[in-house]
Motif scaffolding. Structure first.
Motif, PDB file in Angstrom:
ATOM      1  N   ARG A  42       0.858  -1.190   0.000  1.00 30.03           N
ATOM      2  CA  ARG A  42       0.000   0.000   0.000  1.00 30.03           C
ATOM      3  C   ARG A  42       0.890   1.235   0.000  1.00 30.03           C
ATOM      4  N   ARG A  43       0.779   2.036  -1.043  1.00 32.72           N
ATOM      5  CA  ARG A  43       1.660   3.180  -1.233  1.00 32.72           C
ATOM      6  C   ARG A  43       0.847   4.468  -1.252  1.00 32.72           C
ATOM      7  N   VAL A  44       1.461   5.534  -0.789  1.00 29.18           N
ATOM      8  CA  VAL A  44       0.824   6.846  -0.785  1.00 29.18           C
ATOM      9  C   VAL A  44       1.737   7.825  -1.511  1.00 29.18           C
ATOM     10  N   ARG A  45       1.102   8.743  -2.275  1.00 27.03           N
ATOM     11  CA  ARG A  45       1.882   9.719  -3.040  1.00 27.03           C
ATOM     12  C   ARG A  45       2.556  10.696  -2.088  1.00 27.03           C
ATOM     13  N   MET A  46       3.834  10.908  -2.316  1.00 28.97           N
ATOM     14  CA  MET A  46       4.576  11.833  -1.466  1.00 28.97           C
ATOM     15  C   MET A  46       4.172  13.262  -1.781  1.00 28.97           C
ATOM     16  N   PRO A  47       4.070  14.129  -0.771  1.00 26.22           N
ATOM     17  CA  PRO A  47       3.702  15.522  -1.025  1.00 26.22           C
ATOM     18  C   PRO A  47       4.792  16.257  -1.795  1.00 26.22           C
ATOM     19  N   GLY A  48       4.384  17.253  -2.542  1.00 28.04           N
ATOM     20  CA  GLY A  48       5.336  18.052  -3.311  1.00 28.04           C
ATOM     21  C   GLY A  48       5.535  17.557  -4.720  1.00 28.04           C
ATOM     22  N   ASN A  49       4.724  16.553  -5.159  1.00 28.12           N
ATOM     23  CA  ASN A  49       4.857  16.040  -6.515  1.00 28.12           C
ATOM     24  C   ASN A  49       3.485  15.568  -6.966  1.00 28.12           C
ATOM     25  N   ASP A  50       2.878  16.272  -7.910  1.00 26.97           N
ATOM     26  CA  ASP A  50       1.542  15.911  -8.363  1.00 26.97           C
ATOM     27  C   ASP A  50       1.538  15.091  -9.635  1.00 26.97           C
ATOM     28  N   GLY A  51       2.706  14.824 -10.190  1.00 25.49           N
ATOM     29  CA  GLY A  51       2.783  14.006 -11.392  1.00 25.49           C
ATOM     30  C   GLY A  51       2.433  14.756 -12.653  1.00 25.49           C
ATOM     31  N   ASN A  52       2.230  16.061 -12.570  1.00 22.64           N
ATOM     32  CA  ASN A  52       1.853  16.834 -13.753  1.00 22.64           C
ATOM     33  C   ASN A  52       2.887  17.907 -14.092  1.00 22.64           C
ATOM     34  N   GLY A  53       4.102  17.660 -13.715  1.00 25.22           N
ATOM     35  CA  GLY A  53       5.159  18.623 -14.025  1.00 25.22           C
ATOM     36  C   GLY A  53       5.328  19.692 -12.993  1.00 25.22           C
ATOM     37  N   ASN A  54       4.577  19.633 -11.877  1.00 23.69           N
ATOM     38  CA  ASN A  54       4.683  20.657 -10.848  1.00 23.69           C
ATOM     39  C   ASN A  54       5.510  20.190  -9.650  1.00 23.69           C
ATOM     40  N   GLY A  55       6.156  19.067  -9.780  1.00 27.09           N
ATOM     41  CA  GLY A  55       6.932  18.538  -8.664  1.00 27.09           C
ATOM     42  C   GLY A  55       8.241  19.280  -8.520  1.00 27.09           C
ATOM     43  N   ASP A  56       8.904  18.954  -7.425  1.00 22.95           N
ATOM     44  CA  ASP A  56      10.168  19.616  -7.146  1.00 22.95           C
ATOM     45  C   ASP A  56      11.284  19.120  -8.057  1.00 22.95           C
ATOM     46  N   ASN A  57      11.204  17.840  -8.478  1.00 25.00           N
ATOM     47  CA  ASN A  57      12.323  17.263  -9.215  1.00 25.00           C
ATOM     48  C   ASN A  57      11.959  16.874 -10.634  1.00 25.00           C
ATOM     49  N   ASP A  58      10.902  16.080 -10.815  1.00 24.31           N
ATOM     50  CA  ASP A  58      10.569  15.613 -12.147  1.00 24.31           C
ATOM     51  C   ASP A  58       9.067  15.379 -12.193  1.00 24.31           C
ATOM     52  N   ASP A  59       8.608  14.890 -13.357  1.00 19.31           N
ATOM     53  CA  ASP A  59       7.179  14.699 -13.570  1.00 19.31           C
ATOM     54  C   ASP A  59       6.685  13.364 -13.046  1.00 19.31           C
TER      55      ASP A  59
ATOM     56  N   TRP B 237       6.237   7.602  -4.594  1.00 17.01           N
ATOM     57  CA  TRP B 237       5.357   6.953  -3.626  1.00 17.01           C
ATOM     58  C   TRP B 237       6.203   6.377  -2.499  1.00 17.01           C
ATOM     59  N   ARG B 238       5.597   6.295  -1.330  1.00 17.02           N
ATOM     60  CA  ARG B 238       6.225   5.668  -0.175  1.00 17.02           C
ATOM     61  C   ARG B 238       5.198   4.779   0.511  1.00 17.02           C
ATOM     62  N   THR B 239       5.682   3.983   1.458  1.00 17.31           N
ATOM     63  CA  THR B 239       4.801   3.069   2.168  1.00 17.31           C
ATOM     64  C   THR B 239       3.799   3.834   3.021  1.00 17.31           C
ATOM     65  N   TRP B 240       2.575   3.394   2.985  1.00 18.27           N
ATOM     66  CA  TRP B 240       1.510   4.025   3.768  1.00 18.27           C
ATOM     67  C   TRP B 240       1.698   3.744   5.252  1.00 18.27           C
ATOM     68  N   THR B 241       1.397   4.741   6.094  1.00 17.96           N
ATOM     69  CA  THR B 241       1.391   4.581   7.546  1.00 17.96           C
ATOM     70  C   THR B 241       0.050   5.057   8.088  1.00 17.96           C
ATOM     71  N   ILE B 242      -0.190   4.800   9.356  1.00 20.79           N
ATOM     72  CA  ILE B 242      -1.477   5.191   9.935  1.00 20.79           C
ATOM     73  C   ILE B 242      -1.616   6.710  10.054  1.00 20.79           C
ATOM     74  N   ASN B 243      -0.517   7.438   9.905  1.00 18.20           N
ATOM     75  CA  ASN B 243      -0.599   8.898   9.924  1.00 18.20           C
ATOM     76  C   ASN B 243      -1.065   9.467   8.592  1.00 18.20           C
ATOM     77  N   ASP B 244      -1.146   8.642   7.558  1.00 20.61           N
ATOM     78  CA  ASP B 244      -1.598   9.078   6.244  1.00 20.61           C
ATOM     79  C   ASP B 244      -3.113   8.965   6.158  1.00 20.61           C
ATOM     80  N   PRO B 245      -3.723   9.550   5.112  1.00 25.18           N
ATOM     81  CA  PRO B 245      -5.187   9.431   4.952  1.00 25.18           C
ATOM     82  C   PRO B 245      -5.619   7.977   4.876  1.00 25.18           C
ATOM     83  N   ALA B 246      -6.797   7.702   5.387  1.00 28.78           N
ATOM     84  CA  ALA B 246      -7.316   6.335   5.392  1.00 28.78           C
ATOM     85  C   ALA B 246      -7.679   5.909   3.972  1.00 28.78           C
ATOM     86  N   LEU B 247      -7.630   4.628   3.750  1.00 26.06           N
ATOM     87  CA  LEU B 247      -7.984   4.069   2.454  1.00 26.06           C
ATOM     88  C   LEU B 247      -9.479   4.212   2.217  1.00 26.06           C
TER      89      LEU B 247
END
Length: 777
Positions: free
Chosen positions: A435-452, A456-466
């Motif tokens: 279960r992976r969650v999108r890391m903040p700061g990167n929307d996949g539409n060219g607005n990320g800090d590094n690339d398009d 993703w990183r592993t989901w934790t209970i501090n992330d939004p619920a499924l």
């Protein structure tokens, strides 16, 4: 406390106290033989020695035991400084000299050359009465162990006898006996390092340790290096095991006349058979066994052996006139077959991979993936936990999985549980990382800090619920991790079949995905409406076919291959050949009596260890089962060996905490699966310390999940409740730490138990006698 010591920081204060204790222990306690022998008489020069009639010369500097009832070496004519008969003898040093097995006149199985000897010192007092001493032993390469304490008589003696308590035919090196030898003052760097390591572990894990105030950060380079350092000593053990197995080149085939053939190359033989396109092993089959009415009958086999019939292989499968093995084929396919195929490029027919090397490979893999698995569970469900608690969990899981004792004996029988443990740990780690969650700061539409490309990183209970909508919660399921996890879990069926029950853990791990209709939707529709994650998507039952195939197709492929292999061998896809093995009973007719199940379960869980008055102060207890069921020597019951698993009793009290961390269902599933494995193994397999690996890791993982819940419960009550509740919370933490320390102590003590299966005194006698010499005074 001295004022200058009180003014030091806590860590420095603890270090000073620990250093002082280590100094006293090393100089005084561990050198008691030196201090007690200072006032002893001078060593006897040129002692008059005679050999008993039971000993004979067998080469230069080598003696042989011909009659154990008369095998002794006597030193007589002892006189004190005034010339009177009788001398106080405190220590006798057994000097072996430089002879080796090459100097022995005889070299065969009936005349082994012993590097370690079991002896007893008797003493004759002035009245002519012989006094019997106590049993002792030593190893010629461990000099401190060769100083034998005279426990037969503390007064003046006129003669001493060193009895050689070995079997007839045993050979050993001997030069002389040094009567009243004075043990030297010896500072052992290894012993100092061992005590320092104990002090460091106690400092790290004591309840007030600073590590309990450092939060776990899996992205911290410093913490990653620290956890990687845990692997270093095991990597050294792995290299040593591989080197020793290859360098020694010892045979794994043992046979004596009128006895079974013990051939422990079964995995290599399976690989060789597969390379040559046949299902059976290339082993000779005696005609008398083929002609026997019932070759599985023990009495029939004993009769054939008494008649001199050879080539009857112990613990092999005999079916349809050929030899097979019931041990899993997966290790043969993954390691032994490629090794033989590659080495065949320069060796005709290829070389066979030594079984200890394969076992060490799987155990080292289990060490790495179990470390990753425990950290993944903590990082996902308890992301704010401390480093100190994580170390406690790693200790509990490592000890409870029985991996340490498998590593002490990396031989044929340990290969099956070792490979199954590795694939189980790897599979669960992959599933819990899916279960992976999108890391903040990167929307996949060219607005990320590094690339398009989204990260993703592993989901934790501090992330939004499924939820049921992947676009809304930004959570996706990594199907590659799901597929490889299913593949690894399915492979356990071809390693040790009992581990396949761990596939049931797929349900609690992916329970939210099933409830949301994003995986195995055909199961989700069977759930009551209140158990689904609403809004339930209005789609067909097979809209999740991609994730369903990722979860089931790899497992189905492994099952199909294994079932086809069984069909090829035994004519039935579900027949693994277990009933055709030639061992202690006729399994084609034997049915496990249900009445022994409570007895075996009691031994597995509650059998206390047997305490003795000498190192290592533990011995194997007696286990009697009536009616007959297969049993082997157990150190003690699992709950005695793993006191930390007593924390499972706190599981109901931690229910709310575990539910808040969304791990309650997984913990209960692990506990239920552990009970199922325990009952199944106790009923079908009997009593054997190796079988603890089947259920021990499950119970240990439940205990490991309970520990962070107890620490969180304790932290809340220290500040939010009364003084009494705060004191209770501190006691709870101290109990947890004490149980973990007791677990480590039992693991260390169990390492040196001499009566267990394949004890250290046989597998590595030098290490055993080196440690034993520290505690023999």
């Amino acid at each position: 406390m001295r004022p200058w010591l009180r003014s030091l920081p806590v860590n420095h204060r603890y270090g000073c106290v620990a250093a002082a204790i280590i100094l006293v222990l090393e100089i005084v306690c561990f050198n008691l033989p030196f201090w007690t022998a200072i006032s002893a008489p001078a060593p006897v020069e040129s002692p008059h020695m005679t050999l008993g009639e039971g000993l004979a010369r067998s080469g230069a500097g080598v003696l042989r035991v011909d009659d154990p009832t008369k095998a002794y070496i006597e030193v007589s004519g002892l006189t004190d400084s005034a010339g009177a008969a009788g001398e106080t003898v405190r220590y006798v040093r057994f000097a072996s000299g430089s002879a080796t097995n090459r100097d022995a006149a005889l070299d065969d199985d009936r005349h082994p050359f012993d590097w370690a000897l079991h002896v007893r010192i008797d003493a004759r007092t002035a009245d002519g009465v012989w006094h019997t001493g106590t049993d002792d032993s030593f190893h010629r390469h461990v000099r401190p162990s060769t100083y034998l304490r005279n426990r037969a008589s503390d007064g003046p003696v006129g003669a001493v006898r060193v009895w050689i308590q070995e079997t007839q035919g045993a050979q050993f090196a001997f030069d002389t006996l040094e009567v009243n030898a004075h043990p030297p003052l010896r500072i052992s760097p290894v012993r100092v390092l061992a005590m320092s390591a104990v002090a460091v572990v106690f400092a790290m894990l004591r309840p007030r340790s600073r590590l309990y105030r450092i939060a776990l950060n899996t992205h911290s380079r410093r913490q990653r290096i620290a956890f990687a350092a845990i692997i270093v000593p095991f990597a050294a053990m792995f290299v040593f095991t591989v080197w020793n197995a290859i360098w020694s080149g010892s045979s794994d085939v043992f046979h004596q006349p009128y006895s079974y053939v013990y051939d422990f190359n079964q995995y290599a033989q399976v690989a060789d058979s597969l390379l040559h396109g046949r299902p059976w092993l290339d082993l000779p089959v005696p005609q008398a066994l083929l002609d026997a009415a019932n070759p599985y009958d023990v009495a029939t086999r004993d009769r054939l052996l008494s008649q001199g019939v050879g080539d009857i292989y112990w613990d092999h499968v005999f079916f349809d006139g050929h030899w097979y093995t019931y041990f899993g084929v997966v290790p043969s396919v993954l390691l032994f077959l490629p090794y033989q195929a590659i080495t065949s490029l320069w060796i005709e027919g290829g070389a066979w991979l030594p079984t200890p090397v394969a076992t060490a490979v799987f155990l080292f893999g289990f060490l790495i993936f179990s470390l990753l698995l425990v950290i993944r569970i903590i990082d996902r469900f308890f992301p704010t936990i401390s480093v100190g608690v994580v170390i406690l969990l790693l200790v509990v899981f490592a000890c409870g999985s029985n991996a340490w004792f498998l590593w002490l004996r990396p031989t044929f029988y340990e290969l099956a549980p070792s490979s199954a443990l590795m694939f189980t740990a790897l599979g669960l780690w992959l599933w819990l990382s899916a279960r992976r969650v999108r890391m903040p700061g990167n929307d996949g539409n060219g607005n990320g800090d590094n690339d398009d490309k989204p990260r993703w990183r592993t989901w934790t209970i501090n992330d939004p619920a499924l939820t049921a909508d992947p676009e809304a919660d930004g959570i996706r399921i990594d199907l590659r991790r799901v597929a490889f996890g299913s593949l690894c879990i399915a492979l356990t069926l071809g390693c040790r079949a009992t581990f396949i029950f761990s596939a049931l853990l797929f349900l609690p791990i992916f329970a939210d995905e099933i409830r949301a209709g994003r995986m195995l939707r055909f199961l989700g529709v069977l759930l009551p409406r209140r158990m689904r994650l609403l809004p339930w998507p209005r789609r067909g039952l097979w809209t999740t076919w991609r994730s369903d195939l990722a979860a089931m197709l790899p497992a189905a492929a492994v099952f199909a291959a294994l079932f086809a292999y069984n069909l090829w061998r035994f004519g039935s896809p579900l027949d693994f050949g277990n009933d055709y093995q030639l061992t202690v009973t006729d399994l084609t007719r034997y049915h496990e009596p249900l009445s022994v199940l409570p007895q075996v379960l009691g031994y597995y869980l509650f059998q206390p260890p047997r305490l003795i008055d000498s190192f290592p102060w533990l011995d194997v207890p007696f286990t009697h089962v009536e009616p007959w069921q297969y049993t082997e020597r157990m150190i003690c019951g699992f709950l005695w060996f793993m006191p930390a698993c007593l924390l499972i009793a706190a599981l109901p009290a931690m229910r709310r905490t575990l539910m808040r961390h969304r791990i309650w269902g997984l913990a209960c599933s692990l506990l239920a699966l552990g009970v199922l494995e325990l009952v199944f193994v106790a009923y079908k397999g009997g009593l054997d310390w190796r079988y603890v690996s089947d259920f021990g890791w499950l119970f240990s993982l439940v205990a490991a999940m309970t520990i962070p819940a107890i620490f969180e419960w304790s932290a809340n009550r220290r500040f939010l409740f009364s003084v009494g509740q705060a004191r209770l919370a501190r006691i709870a933490v101290c109990v947890v730490v004490a149980l973990v320390f007791a677990t480590m102590l039992m693991t260390i003590a169990g390492t040196f138990v001499p009566s267990k299966i394949s004890p250290l005194i046989r597998t590595n006698p030098t290490a055993y006698y080196a440690v034993r010499s520290w505690f023999v005074w």
